[in-house]
Design a protein around this motif. Structure first.
Motif, PDB file in Angstrom:
ATOM      1  N   ALA A 116      42.711  37.754  56.504  1.00 20.64           N
ATOM      2  CA  ALA A 116      41.277  37.563  56.256  1.00 20.64           C
ATOM      3  C   ALA A 116      40.588  38.888  55.911  1.00 20.64           C
ATOM      4  CB  ALA A 116      40.628  36.916  57.469  1.00 20.64           C
ATOM      5  N   PHE A 117      40.892  39.953  56.657  1.00 22.47           N
ATOM      6  CA  PHE A 117      40.288  41.248  56.354  1.00 22.47           C
ATOM      7  C   PHE A 117      40.792  41.778  55.014  1.00 22.47           C
ATOM      8  CE2 PHE A 117      39.075  41.690  60.895  1.00 22.47           C
ATOM      9  CZ  PHE A 117      37.781  42.131  60.700  1.00 22.47           C
ATOM     10  N   ALA A 118      42.058  41.475  54.666  1.00 22.69           N
ATOM     11  CA  ALA A 118      42.584  41.898  53.366  1.00 22.69           C
ATOM     12  C   ALA A 118      41.798  41.261  52.226  1.00 22.69           C
ATOM     13  CB  ALA A 118      44.063  41.549  53.253  1.00 22.69           C
TER      14      ALA A 118
ATOM     15  N   CYS B  60      46.712  50.075  48.517  1.00 22.06           N
ATOM     16  CA  CYS B  60      47.943  49.930  47.723  1.00 22.06           C
ATOM     17  C   CYS B  60      49.180  50.022  48.607  1.00 22.06           C
ATOM     18  CB  CYS B  60      47.987  50.998  46.636  1.00 22.06           C
ATOM     19  SG  CYS B  60      46.790  50.741  45.304  1.00 22.06           S
ATOM     20  N   LEU B  61      49.211  50.988  49.514  1.00 18.41           N
ATOM     21  CA  LEU B  61      50.352  51.133  50.426  1.00 18.41           C
ATOM     22  C   LEU B  61      50.469  49.912  51.339  1.00 18.41           C
ATOM     23  CD1 LEU B  61      49.904  54.889  51.434  1.00 18.41           C
ATOM     24  CD2 LEU B  61      51.668  53.948  49.924  1.00 18.41           C
ATOM     25  N   TYR B  62      49.337  49.453  51.823  1.00 18.33           N
ATOM     26  CA  TYR B  62      49.297  48.293  52.708  1.00 18.33           C
ATOM     27  C   TYR B  62      49.821  47.053  51.993  1.00 18.33           C
ATOM     28  CZ  TYR B  62      47.009  44.757  55.728  1.00 18.33           C
ATOM     29  OH  TYR B  62      46.726  43.691  56.544  1.00 18.33           O
TER      30      TYR B  62
ATOM     31  N   PHE C   3      40.484  57.235  49.326  1.00 16.91           N
ATOM     32  CA  PHE C   3      41.457  57.075  50.415  1.00 16.91           C
ATOM     33  C   PHE C   3      41.639  55.592  50.740  1.00 16.91           C
ATOM     34  CE2 PHE C   3      42.481  57.902  55.123  1.00 16.91           C
ATOM     35  CZ  PHE C   3      43.818  58.126  54.853  1.00 16.91           C
ATOM     36  N   ALA C   4      40.546  54.832  50.699  1.00 14.23           N
ATOM     37  CA  ALA C   4      40.632  53.393  50.951  1.00 14.23           C
ATOM     38  C   ALA C   4      41.527  52.719  49.923  1.00 14.23           C
ATOM     39  CB  ALA C   4      39.236  52.776  50.920  1.00 14.23           C
TER      40      ALA C   4
ATOM     41  N   VAL D 211      38.165  42.221  47.611  1.00 19.41           N
ATOM     42  CA  VAL D 211      36.854  42.066  46.976  1.00 19.41           C
ATOM     43  C   VAL D 211      36.202  43.440  46.801  1.00 19.41           C
ATOM     44  CG1 VAL D 211      34.526  41.107  47.241  1.00 19.41           C
ATOM     45  CG2 VAL D 211      36.524  39.709  47.814  1.00 19.41           C
ATOM     46  N   ALA D 212      36.254  44.263  47.839  1.00 17.37           N
ATOM     47  CA  ALA D 212      35.631  45.589  47.772  1.00 17.37           C
ATOM     48  C   ALA D 212      36.236  46.434  46.658  1.00 17.37           C
ATOM     49  CB  ALA D 212      35.771  46.297  49.118  1.00 17.37           C
ATOM     50  N   LEU D 213      37.554  46.385  46.539  1.00 17.84           N
ATOM     51  CA  LEU D 213      38.260  47.231  45.576  1.00 17.84           C
ATOM     52  C   LEU D 213      38.504  46.527  44.247  1.00 17.84           C
ATOM     53  CD1 LEU D 213      40.627  48.808  48.209  1.00 17.84           C
ATOM     54  CD2 LEU D 213      38.761  49.952  47.007  1.00 17.84           C
TER      55      LEU D 213
END
Length: 372
Positions: free
Chosen positions: A308-310, A263-265, A257-258, A315-317
């Protein structure tokens, strides 16, 4: 001759910019990360000037002091997962941060009117309880004999019970005020508890995702709303700072889901300029305003927290090209200040301090990794 020279220079510039746009992000070396971690540890245990900055943050907004501690913990956990030799040291740092988070100075804002000051208010703010529970889980992950196992079990059980009783699948951060991002933190904490103990709480996280797909996403974009519809207020449309935040924690309990939300974001909120990538607070908006407490100042609609959060999302994905573009944006406005055993950030071109919250958020973002 001059025109040919200019043409050659333009071609070389285009090739250079194209090369930059394809460059991939690489993690900072462990030694640099250790120095950043040491600076944050000094803040939590009150032995540096940074501790005064934490006090100032608390006076401005108690949430920011909590986030400085919690994101420091998440960053330290990331580092320990990447470097097993750092686990014992990280666990000590995290215990100090938890003790600070449990203090009345940090926890006071989360209490209900009837709660006794000397006790943890488990009926209080999901914002505070979610971060606290995730911090407890991080300590238990690194130290299975954690002194906080009992509190972790109790708080997880209470949060799970409260979720099962709420029709909206979201708990309030403050009386009458509910935000989806704060709930993603609490859900990540329940998932981690299940991972560590085998508790059934992870099943609720899966139920929440199914509910969110149907009731907590915008019908036009498919993106998570910022606030769900409740008797106290209507739903609030998706916004950049809250989406970036939510994706960081969805990654902990609902990675598929993340990735979908990411991708949508990226499609609806970001602008890829090749060398850098920027994220808007509101899609389609080009306003330059002072923003609000969540977005910060907006320049042509682009926000610092959203961008910044993006970076942490990328990095996570493992979206390494986008991560490098976003890291480049951060580098444009910041500089590293290295000392013997600490490394922190400063604002580029002017001598202004960077708050402990910004330090913690950046270290968390650049070290995002699974917690196994």
């Amino acid at each position: 001759m001059r025109r040919r020279t200019v043409l050659i220079l333009l071609v070389l510039l285009a090739v250079f910019l194209g090369w930059l746009s394809q460059a991939k992000y690489h993690h900072s070396p462990p030694a640099a990360l250790r120095k950043k971690a040491h600076y944050l540890e000094q803040i939590s245990n009150g032995t540096s000037a940074g501790a005064q900055d934490l006090t100032k943050l608390r006076e401005l907004n108690p949430e920011w002091a909590l986030f400085s501690l919690s994101f420091s913990v998440y960053a330290l956990t990331n580092m320990a997962e990447r470097d097993p030799n750092f686990r014992a040291e990280a666990a000590l740092y995290i215990e100090t941060a938890i003790q600070k988070a449990l203090s009345s100075e940090i926890s006071a804002f989360s209490r209900t009117a009837a709660s006794p000051v000397a006790r943890l208010d488990t009926a209080g703010s999901v914002l505070y309880l979610g971060h606290l529970n995730l911090m407890l889980g991080c300590h238990r992950l690194l130290n299975p004999t954690s002194r906080y196992t009992g509190l972790h079990d109790t708080l997880s059980r209470v949060l799970h019970g409260r979720y099962q009783r709420t029709p909206s699948h979201c708990l309030p951060s403050y009386p009458g005020l509910t935000w989806v991002p704060d709930n993603t933190v609490a859900l990540a904490s329940l998932s981690l508890h299940s991972q560590l103990t085998g508790s059934p709480y992870r099943q609720y996280c899966a139920q929440w995702v199914a509910y969110a797909r149907q009731h907590l996403t915008d019908s036009k974009t498919g993106l998570l709303v910022s606030r769900p519809s409740t008797p106290q207020h209507g739903a609030e449309e998706p916004r950049g700072s809250m989406l970036s935040w939510s994706i960081c924690f969805l990654y902990r309990f609902a990675p598929i889901f993340a990735a979908e939300q990411y991708c949508l974001y990226q499609n609806d909120f970001s602008t890829n300029l090749g060398v850098v990538q920027l994220y808007k607070e509101w899609p389609g908006s080009f306003a330059t305003t002072s923003g609000d407490v969540d977005s910060g100042p907006l320049i042509l609609g682009y926000g610092i927290p959203a961008t910044a959060f993006a970076f942490g999302n990328a990095v996570a994905l493992r979206d390494w090209r986008n991560a490098q573009r976003l890291r480049r944006v951060i580098s444009i406005g910041s500089r590293e200040i290295e000392m013997t055993d600490e490394l922190k950030y400063g604002v580029r071109l002017v001598d202004l301090p960077v708050s402990p919250l910004a330090e913690a958020l950046l270290l968390h973002a650049e070290t995002m990794t699974p917690w196994r």
